[in-house]
Each structure stands twice: as structure tokens, then as C-alpha cells.
Design a protein around this motif. Structure first.
Motif, short mmCIF file in Angstrom:
data_model
loop_
_atom_site.label_atom_id
_atom_site.label_comp_id
_atom_site.label_asym_id
_atom_site.label_seq_id
_atom_site.Cartn_x
_atom_site.Cartn_y
_atom_site.Cartn_z
N GLY A 183 22.23 40.70 51.72
CA GLY A 183 22.82 40.15 50.51
C GLY A 183 24.32 40.36 50.42
O GLY A 183 24.87 41.27 51.05
N MET A 184 24.98 39.54 49.62
CA MET A 184 26.44 39.59 49.53
C MET A 184 26.95 40.87 48.87
O MET A 184 28.10 41.25 49.06
CB MET A 184 26.97 38.36 48.79
N ARG A 185 26.10 41.55 48.09
CA ARG A 185 26.52 42.78 47.41
C ARG A 185 25.94 44.04 48.07
O ARG A 185 26.06 45.13 47.52
CB ARG A 185 26.09 42.75 45.95
N THR A 186 25.32 43.91 49.20
CA THR A 186 24.69 45.05 49.85
C THR A 186 25.72 46.11 50.21
O THR A 186 26.71 45.81 50.89
CB THR A 186 23.95 44.60 51.13
N PRO A 187 25.53 47.36 49.75
CA PRO A 187 26.48 48.42 50.10
C PRO A 187 26.55 48.62 51.62
O PRO A 187 25.58 48.38 52.33
CB PRO A 187 25.88 49.66 49.42
N LYS A 188 27.72 49.08 52.08
CA LYS A 188 27.94 49.23 53.53
C LYS A 188 26.94 50.20 54.15
O LYS A 188 26.45 49.97 55.27
CB LYS A 188 29.36 49.70 53.82
N ALA B 88 29.78 33.78 49.76
CA ALA B 88 29.98 32.66 48.82
C ALA B 88 30.68 31.52 49.56
O ALA B 88 31.52 31.76 50.45
CB ALA B 88 30.80 33.10 47.62
N LEU B 89 30.35 30.29 49.19
CA LEU B 89 30.91 29.13 49.88
C LEU B 89 32.00 28.50 49.01
O LEU B 89 31.76 27.64 48.17
CB LEU B 89 29.82 28.10 50.17
N GLY B 90 33.25 28.95 49.21
CA GLY B 90 34.38 28.34 48.52
C GLY B 90 34.21 28.30 47.01
O GLY B 90 33.69 29.21 46.39
N MET B 91 34.66 27.20 46.41
CA MET B 91 34.61 27.03 44.97
C MET B 91 33.35 26.29 44.54
O MET B 91 33.39 25.29 43.82
CB MET B 91 35.87 26.30 44.49
N THR B 92 32.20 26.78 45.00
CA THR B 92 30.91 26.21 44.63
C THR B 92 29.95 27.36 44.34
O THR B 92 30.26 28.54 44.56
CB THR B 92 30.32 25.34 45.76
N TYR B 93 28.76 27.00 43.84
CA TYR B 93 27.72 28.01 43.62
C TYR B 93 26.82 28.18 44.84
O TYR B 93 25.83 28.91 44.79
CB TYR B 93 26.86 27.61 42.41
N GLU B 94 27.13 27.50 45.93
CA GLU B 94 26.29 27.55 47.11
C GLU B 94 26.51 28.85 47.89
O GLU B 94 27.57 29.48 47.82
CB GLU B 94 26.57 26.36 48.02
N LEU B 95 25.48 29.23 48.64
CA LEU B 95 25.55 30.39 49.51
C LEU B 95 25.55 29.94 50.97
O LEU B 95 24.96 28.92 51.31
CB LEU B 95 24.36 31.32 49.28
N ARG B 96 26.22 30.70 51.80
CA ARG B 96 26.11 30.48 53.24
C ARG B 96 25.89 31.83 53.90
O ARG B 96 26.11 32.88 53.30
CB ARG B 96 27.38 29.82 53.79
N ILE C 27 -2.18 39.72 47.19
CA ILE C 27 -1.36 38.51 47.21
C ILE C 27 -0.01 38.81 47.84
O ILE C 27 0.65 39.78 47.48
CB ILE C 27 -1.14 37.95 45.77
N LEU C 28 0.39 37.97 48.78
CA LEU C 28 1.73 38.03 49.37
C LEU C 28 2.48 36.78 48.95
O LEU C 28 2.07 35.66 49.28
CB LEU C 28 1.66 38.11 50.89
N SER C 29 3.59 36.95 48.23
CA SER C 29 4.39 35.83 47.75
C SER C 29 5.55 35.58 48.71
O SER C 29 6.23 36.52 49.15
CB SER C 29 4.94 36.11 46.35
N LEU C 30 5.78 34.30 49.02
CA LEU C 30 6.80 33.92 49.99
C LEU C 30 7.65 32.77 49.44
O LEU C 30 7.17 31.95 48.66
CB LEU C 30 6.16 33.49 51.30
N ALA C 31 8.90 32.71 49.88
CA ALA C 31 9.80 31.61 49.54
C ALA C 31 9.97 30.72 50.77
O ALA C 31 9.53 31.06 51.87
CB ALA C 31 11.15 32.15 49.09
N THR C 32 10.62 29.58 50.58
CA THR C 32 10.82 28.64 51.69
C THR C 32 12.28 28.52 52.11
O THR C 32 12.61 27.69 52.95
CB THR C 32 10.29 27.25 51.32
N SER C 33 13.17 29.34 51.52
CA SER C 33 14.58 29.30 51.90
C SER C 33 15.22 30.65 51.65
O SER C 33 14.70 31.47 50.90
CB SER C 33 15.34 28.21 51.12
N TRP C 34 16.37 30.88 52.28
CA TRP C 34 17.09 32.13 52.12
C TRP C 34 18.25 32.01 51.14
O TRP C 34 18.90 33.00 50.82
CB TRP C 34 17.64 32.60 53.48
N GLU C 35 18.57 30.82 50.65
CA GLU C 35 19.80 30.60 49.90
C GLU C 35 19.60 30.39 48.40
O GLU C 35 20.43 29.82 47.73
CB GLU C 35 20.59 29.43 50.47
#
Length: 281
Positions: free
Chosen positions: A237-242, A266-274, A112-120
Motif C-alpha cells: 500500500g501507498m502508506r505502508t511504513p518502511k 498515486a497517479l498524477g492529478m487523478t484519483y486513480e492508483l498505479r 468463507i474466503l472473500s476475494l476481490a478482482t482487482s488491486w486498484e
């Protein structure tokens, strides 16, 4: 479950995404040599791909099924056969996951290969990409094996395998394409590779040459090659080490696939990702 014609139209995603940690096998993955199809035995959800099991005695097929089970145990003493029959009757009354060995063998041997439909999706980043320290790889859904993905159905009730009525294909559908409602946030799609005999490979999809080609390597769980041109993007990812970010960048430069590389912010003062474009490598 295996028709390309089913996977067309507005409901089919334009891209699929795979959230994953950054490991040493990344170069092999990005060059199309290493796509992992897992067994249900390795899933983090103990209920995933573990349907209920019910034997239907009321039908002619059910009685024949039971009789065949008893005949296969002719070495048992009469008292033992009676006890075995009672156990099978109890199995019919309660919907249990304690299915017979043949069914379990069929289901355990599927990849089984599991896949998502978005990156955010923040939860997918947390659960599958090492707490936002991994990557998310995007794939074109209209290239190669990704044309065979099927959407997961999220249900309140556990699916029930009914023996002997359900065919092997119905058992695969009920087992691998149905999950509990609590997982609905994942919006998951799956590609299934059941382990097939050589005869099944020879006769399956004989009228569709493209599907036959895609499914000839149906050998259950394991590592599979895929068309590297299906890779659409790589997102860090946003926390990926250099040092890991540099490893991803260097890997993509060496492969020269001309794929966009992004970094989550992170997108400003929201929980959204960009995601911000780093470059094309």
C-alpha cells in the motif's frame, strides 16, 4: 455451486486479490500454509449472510415440517404446544432472520474466503488493508482452491430461505452469495467451505476427482493450506511504513517464490492508483 465446469469462460476473472494488513503470520500465508476462511459471525456487515426465513405452511411439505417440529416437543403441555404452533404460524407470516437452530448451525459452521478482482480499488485498500498501510496479494484463478470461487449477487431485497423447500445447498447459495446492493463496489467473489460429515466427503464429487480432492478438507471456518504457486503478485500500500515494507521484502526473499512485488503510487492529478514494480523475490 461446486462445479468446476461452471467456473470457466470469459466471465471468470483471471486473477483474484486479497487485501489484508501486514501481520506476523505473513510468512505462513505466502508459503501456502495459512489461508483464513471466516465464519459469518465475524463479518463487518450485520446483514451479510443473514437471510430472511419463511416457513411455507400452504404446501404438503410445509405442513409435514410443522408437524415434525411439534412432535419434537411432545414434552410440552397442550397449552404450550398451541403457543408454539402460533409462534411458527407468525414466523411464516413475517420474513424474519430468526430461523431455527438447525439452519443457524449449518450456516454458522461454514467457512468463507472473500476475494476481490482487482488491486486498484481505493475503498478496499482503506477498509481491508489497514487504511492503505497493508498489502494486496494476487492469486491465479486457475490453480487449486481458487477455481471454486463464485460471484456475489447484489440485490435490493434480502434473500429468503424457504423451509422446508430449500435444500442445504440452496440455503448456502442464498446466504453466502447474495449481499445488499450498497456493497456492489466490492465486486466480491467467495469460496465456501461448509462443514461436512465424513459421509458427505466420501460421496461428494465422486465423479470429479479434482473437485473431490479440493473439497476433502471442508471443515468450516479456520486456517487452510493452499498451493503457493497460485500466488501471482504482492502489492504494498501507498502508506505502508518502511519497516513493514522491509518485512514483506525480506519474507519474500527468504521464501524465494519468484513473485513480483509492487508498490502503490498515486497517479498524477487523478484519483486513480498505479503500481510500480519493486522487484521479483
Amino acid at each position: 455451486m461446486n462445479s468446476l465446469e461452471e467456473n470457466v469462460g470469459d466471465s471468470y476473472p483471471s486473477h483474484f486479490f486479497k487485501y489484508t494488513p501486514i501481520e506476523g503470520w505473513l510468512p505462513s500465508l505466502l508459503c501456502g500454509d495459512s489461508l483464513l476462511f471466516s465464519s459469518r459471525l465475524s463479518f463487518n456487515d450485520p446483514f451479510d449472510s443473514r437471510p430472511g426465513f419463511k416457513v411455507t405452511l400452504e404446501t404438503k411439505e410445509g405442513r409435514t415440517f410443522m408437524q415434525s417440529k411439534l412432535r419434537s416437543r411432545t414434552q410440552l403441555k397442550p397449552a404450550q404446544r398451541i403457543m408454539h404452533l402460533r409462534r411458527l404460524e407468525q414466523l411464516q407470516k413475517r420474513q424474519t432472520t430468526d430461523s431455527n437452530e438447525g439452519v443457524n448451525t449449518l450456516l454458522d459452521s461454514a467457512g468463507i474466503l472473500s476475494l476481490a478482482t482487482s488491486w486498484e480499488n481505493p475503498l478496499l485498500w482503506a477498509h481491508y488493508a489497514k487504511h492503505h498501510k497493508g498489502i494486496c496479494i494476487g492469486f491465479h484463478s486457475n490453480i487449486g482452491i481458487f477455481r471454486l470461487a463464485h460471484k456475489i449477487n447484489y440485490e435490493e431485497m434480502m434473500p429468503i430461505l424457504r423451509r422446508p423447500q430449500d435444500t442445504p445447498q440452496q440455503m448456502l447459495d442464498k446466504t453466502f452469495l447474495t449481499k445488499s446492493k450498497c456493497w456492489e463496489y466490492e465486486n466480491e467473489w467467495r469460496i465456501i467451505k461448509p462443514k461436512q460429515t465424513q459421509y458427505e466427503k466420501d460421496v461428494t464429487f465422486s465423479t470429479n476427482e479434482e473437485l473431490k480432492r479440493l473439497m476433502l478438507d471442508c471443515n468450516g471456518p479456520g486456517i487452510y493450506k493452499f498451493d503457493k504457486d497460485s500466488i501471482e503478485s504482492v502489492t504494498i500500500g501507498m502508506r505502508t511504513p518502511k519497516e513493514d515494507e522491509d518485512f514483506v521484502k525480506e519474507t519474500m526473499k527468504n521464501l524465494g517464490n519468484h513473485v513480483p512485488l509492487y508498490k502503490i503510487e498515486a497517479l498524477g492529478m487523478t484519483y486513480e492508483l498505479r503500481r510500480k514494480l519493486i522487484g521479483v523475490y
